[in-house]
Write a protein that holds these residues in place. Sequence first.
Motif, PDB file in Angstrom:
ATOM      1  N   LEU A  20       0.808  -1.217   0.000  1.00  0.00           N
ATOM      2  CA  LEU A  20       0.000   0.000   0.000  1.00  0.00           C
ATOM      3  C   LEU A  20       0.846   1.274   0.000  1.00  0.00           C
ATOM      4  CD1 LEU A  20      -2.764  -0.847   2.644  1.00  0.00           C
ATOM      5  CD2 LEU A  20      -2.968  -0.868   0.152  1.00  0.00           C
ATOM      6  N   ASN A  21       2.024   1.224   0.584  1.00  0.00           N
ATOM      7  CA  ASN A  21       2.892   2.388   0.820  1.00  0.00           C
ATOM      8  C   ASN A  21       2.304   3.331   1.847  1.00  0.00           C
ATOM      9  OD1 ASN A  21       5.123   1.758  -0.832  1.00  0.00           O
ATOM     10  ND2 ASN A  21       3.976   2.422  -2.622  1.00  0.00           N
ATOM     11  N   SER A  22       1.007   3.397   1.951  1.00  0.00           N
ATOM     12  CA  SER A  22       0.317   4.201   2.953  1.00  0.00           C
ATOM     13  C   SER A  22      -1.081   3.615   3.124  1.00  0.00           C
ATOM     14  CB  SER A  22       0.206   5.658   2.498  1.00  0.00           C
ATOM     15  OG  SER A  22      -0.680   6.370   3.324  1.00  0.00           O
ATOM     16  N   VAL A  23      -1.561   3.570   4.354  1.00  0.00           N
ATOM     17  CA  VAL A  23      -2.915   3.051   4.562  1.00  0.00           C
ATOM     18  C   VAL A  23      -3.956   3.935   3.876  1.00  0.00           C
ATOM     19  CG1 VAL A  23      -2.357   1.761   6.650  1.00  0.00           C
ATOM     20  CG2 VAL A  23      -3.101   4.151   6.840  1.00  0.00           C
ATOM     21  N   ALA A  24      -3.576   5.141   3.524  1.00  0.00           N
ATOM     22  CA  ALA A  24      -4.479   6.028   2.787  1.00  0.00           C
ATOM     23  C   ALA A  24      -4.816   5.471   1.407  1.00  0.00           C
ATOM     24  CB  ALA A  24      -3.866   7.418   2.651  1.00  0.00           C
ATOM     25  N   ASN A  25      -4.040   4.506   0.936  1.00  0.00           N
ATOM     26  CA  ASN A  25      -4.256   3.914  -0.383  1.00  0.00           C
ATOM     27  C   ASN A  25      -5.155   2.680  -0.359  1.00  0.00           C
ATOM     28  OD1 ASN A  25      -2.645   5.800  -1.756  1.00  0.00           O
ATOM     29  ND2 ASN A  25      -0.792   4.680  -1.208  1.00  0.00           N
ATOM     30  N   VAL A  26      -5.766   2.365   0.763  1.00  0.00           N
ATOM     31  CA  VAL A  26      -6.555   1.142   0.859  1.00  0.00           C
ATOM     32  C   VAL A  26      -7.696   1.119  -0.161  1.00  0.00           C
ATOM     33  CG1 VAL A  26      -8.081   1.915   2.729  1.00  0.00           C
ATOM     34  CG2 VAL A  26      -7.600  -0.517   2.431  1.00  0.00           C
ATOM     35  N   ASP A  27      -8.359   2.233  -0.386  1.00  0.00           N
ATOM     36  CA  ASP A  27      -9.455   2.250  -1.360  1.00  0.00           C
ATOM     37  C   ASP A  27      -8.971   1.953  -2.772  1.00  0.00           C
ATOM     38  OD1 ASP A  27     -11.411   2.764   0.551  1.00  0.00           O
ATOM     39  OD2 ASP A  27     -11.207   4.933   0.352  1.00  0.00           O
ATOM     40  N   LYS A  28      -7.769   2.389  -3.087  1.00  0.00           N
ATOM     41  CA  LYS A  28      -7.186   2.094  -4.406  1.00  0.00           C
ATOM     42  C   LYS A  28      -6.835   0.616  -4.544  1.00  0.00           C
ATOM     43  CE  LYS A  28      -5.114   6.677  -4.793  1.00  0.00           C
ATOM     44  NZ  LYS A  28      -3.852   7.430  -4.844  1.00  0.00           N
ATOM     45  N   ALA A  29      -6.564  -0.050  -3.426  1.00  0.00           N
ATOM     46  CA  ALA A  29      -6.161  -1.456  -3.454  1.00  0.00           C
ATOM     47  C   ALA A  29      -7.346  -2.407  -3.600  1.00  0.00           C
ATOM     48  CB  ALA A  29      -5.392  -1.791  -2.180  1.00  0.00           C
ATOM     49  N   ILE A  30      -8.521  -1.974  -3.204  1.00  0.00           N
ATOM     50  CA  ILE A  30      -9.683  -2.867  -3.186  1.00  0.00           C
ATOM     51  C   ILE A  30      -9.953  -3.523  -4.539  1.00  0.00           C
ATOM     52  CG2 ILE A  30     -12.212  -2.877  -2.923  1.00  0.00           C
ATOM     53  CD1 ILE A  30     -11.750  -1.173  -0.374  1.00  0.00           C
ATOM     54  N   PRO A  31      -9.939  -2.814  -5.660  1.00  0.00           N
ATOM     55  CA  PRO A  31     -10.179  -3.495  -6.937  1.00  0.00           C
ATOM     56  C   PRO A  31      -9.157  -4.593  -7.240  1.00  0.00           C
ATOM     57  CG  PRO A  31     -10.422  -1.133  -7.206  1.00  0.00           C
ATOM     58  CD  PRO A  31      -9.858  -1.358  -5.836  1.00  0.00           C
ATOM     59  N   ALA A  32      -7.912  -4.385  -6.842  1.00  0.00           N
ATOM     60  CA  ALA A  32      -6.867  -5.385  -7.103  1.00  0.00           C
ATOM     61  C   ALA A  32      -7.045  -6.633  -6.241  1.00  0.00           C
ATOM     62  CB  ALA A  32      -5.490  -4.777  -6.857  1.00  0.00           C
ATOM     63  N   LEU A  33      -7.788  -6.523  -5.149  1.00  0.00           N
ATOM     64  CA  LEU A  33      -7.970  -7.649  -4.224  1.00  0.00           C
ATOM     65  C   LEU A  33      -9.261  -8.421  -4.459  1.00  0.00           C
ATOM     66  CD1 LEU A  33      -6.838  -5.781  -0.985  1.00  0.00           C
ATOM     67  CD2 LEU A  33      -5.540  -7.514  -2.249  1.00  0.00           C
ATOM     68  N   GLU A  34     -10.078  -7.965  -5.380  1.00  0.00           N
ATOM     69  CA  GLU A  34     -11.416  -8.533  -5.585  1.00  0.00           C
ATOM     70  C   GLU A  34     -11.436 -10.044  -5.811  1.00  0.00           C
ATOM     71  OE1 GLU A  34     -14.392  -7.279  -5.212  1.00  0.00           O
ATOM     72  OE2 GLU A  34     -13.892  -5.185  -4.995  1.00  0.00           O
ATOM     73  N   ASN A  35     -10.483 -10.608  -6.491  1.00  0.00           N
ATOM     74  CA  ASN A  35     -10.527 -12.024  -6.863  1.00  0.00           C
ATOM     75  C   ASN A  35      -9.789 -12.951  -5.907  1.00  0.00           C
ATOM     76  OD1 ASN A  35     -12.118 -11.586  -9.182  1.00  0.00           O
ATOM     77  ND2 ASN A  35     -10.304 -10.905 -10.286  1.00  0.00           N
ATOM     78  N   TYR A  36      -9.348 -12.436  -4.772  1.00  0.00           N
ATOM     79  CA  TYR A  36      -8.617 -13.251  -3.802  1.00  0.00           C
ATOM     80  C   TYR A  36      -9.563 -13.835  -2.768  1.00  0.00           C
ATOM     81  CZ  TYR A  36      -4.231 -11.713  -5.759  1.00  0.00           C
ATOM     82  OH  TYR A  36      -3.190 -11.498  -6.625  1.00  0.00           O
ATOM     83  N   GLN A  37      -9.348 -15.104  -2.441  1.00  0.00           N
ATOM     84  CA  GLN A  37     -10.162 -15.760  -1.433  1.00  0.00           C
ATOM     85  C   GLN A  37      -9.566 -15.614  -0.038  1.00  0.00           C
ATOM     86  OE1 GLN A  37     -10.727 -19.764  -2.766  1.00  0.00           O
ATOM     87  NE2 GLN A  37     -12.042 -19.141  -4.447  1.00  0.00           N
ATOM     88  N   GLU A  38      -8.307 -15.192   0.025  1.00  0.00           N
ATOM     89  CA  GLU A  38      -7.637 -14.970   1.303  1.00  0.00           C
ATOM     90  C   GLU A  38      -6.787 -13.712   1.197  1.00  0.00           C
ATOM     91  OE1 GLU A  38      -4.855 -17.372   4.495  1.00  0.00           O
ATOM     92  OE2 GLU A  38      -4.767 -17.945   2.402  1.00  0.00           O
ATOM     93  N   ILE A  39      -6.933 -12.825   2.159  1.00  0.00           N
ATOM     94  CA  ILE A  39      -6.156 -11.590   2.214  1.00  0.00           C
ATOM     95  C   ILE A  39      -5.511 -11.529   3.593  1.00  0.00           C
ATOM     96  CG2 ILE A  39      -6.223  -9.076   2.123  1.00  0.00           C
ATOM     97  CD1 ILE A  39      -8.801  -9.420   0.376  1.00  0.00           C
ATOM     98  N   VAL A  40      -4.184 -11.606   3.614  1.00  0.00           N
ATOM     99  CA  VAL A  40      -3.425 -11.606   4.865  1.00  0.00           C
ATOM    100  C   VAL A  40      -2.742 -10.250   4.997  1.00  0.00           C
ATOM    101  CG1 VAL A  40      -1.568 -12.712   6.153  1.00  0.00           C
ATOM    102  CG2 VAL A  40      -3.071 -14.092   4.703  1.00  0.00           C
ATOM    103  N   LYS A  58     -14.798  -5.026   6.130  1.00  0.00           N
ATOM    104  CA  LYS A  58     -16.139  -4.574   5.742  1.00  0.00           C
ATOM    105  C   LYS A  58     -16.399  -4.879   4.269  1.00  0.00           C
ATOM    106  CE  LYS A  58     -16.787  -0.987   9.175  1.00  0.00           C
ATOM    107  NZ  LYS A  58     -16.816   0.436   9.473  1.00  0.00           N
ATOM    108  N   HIS A  59     -15.352  -4.799   3.476  1.00  0.00           N
ATOM    109  CA  HIS A  59     -15.516  -5.042   2.047  1.00  0.00           C
ATOM    110  C   HIS A  59     -15.441  -6.529   1.688  1.00  0.00           C
ATOM    111  CE1 HIS A  59     -15.710  -3.505  -2.048  1.00  0.00           C
ATOM    112  NE2 HIS A  59     -14.902  -4.496  -2.365  1.00  0.00           N
ATOM    113  N   PHE A  60     -14.506  -7.265   2.308  1.00  0.00           N
ATOM    114  CA  PHE A  60     -14.237  -8.654   1.917  1.00  0.00           C
ATOM    115  C   PHE A  60     -14.659  -9.695   2.949  1.00  0.00           C
ATOM    116  CE2 PHE A  60     -11.022  -6.145  -0.405  1.00  0.00           C
ATOM    117  CZ  PHE A  60     -11.381  -6.499  -1.699  1.00  0.00           C
ATOM    118  N   GLY A  61     -15.055  -9.265   4.129  1.00  0.00           N
ATOM    119  CA  GLY A  61     -15.513 -10.207   5.146  1.00  0.00           C
ATOM    120  C   GLY A  61     -14.393 -10.989   5.811  1.00  0.00           C
ATOM    121  N   GLU A  62     -14.711 -12.215   6.139  1.00  0.00           N
ATOM    122  CA  GLU A  62     -13.823 -13.055   6.942  1.00  0.00           C
ATOM    123  C   GLU A  62     -12.585 -13.563   6.195  1.00  0.00           C
ATOM    124  OE1 GLU A  62     -13.989 -13.566  10.256  1.00  0.00           O
ATOM    125  OE2 GLU A  62     -15.565 -12.059  10.126  1.00  0.00           O
ATOM    126  N   CYS A  63     -12.480 -13.298   4.917  1.00  0.00           N
ATOM    127  CA  CYS A  63     -11.277 -13.750   4.203  1.00  0.00           C
ATOM    128  C   CYS A  63     -10.074 -12.867   4.533  1.00  0.00           C
ATOM    129  CB  CYS A  63     -11.511 -13.835   2.701  1.00  0.00           C
ATOM    130  SG  CYS A  63     -11.637 -12.261   1.861  1.00  0.00           S
TER     131      CYS A  63
END
Length: 94
Positions: A20-40, A58-63
Amino acid sequence: MDWLSALTLGIGNEEDSLVLNSVANVDKAIPALENYQEIVCHLDHDDAGRRTVEVLRKHFGECVTDHSGLYSGYKDLNEYLVAKQKISNHQNKE
């Protein structure tokens, strides 16, 4: 720096990584994470890091998993690595 620390510790060597380089970029990262079943997440062990994990949950749930507990007592993964290396260096000198 935290991503390089993660690689040094053997974290994420076998998985895709998103910096992310900054947590301020989390909204920009969401589209790139859409197809992942696990996000660590290995975010800073502070309020901003915890809020970012909550945004992702809130966006991806328990994954979404928060792994900042691995370096509990340290600000972030890099601070943990530096401390771990100091301990290792001290033990090697004895």
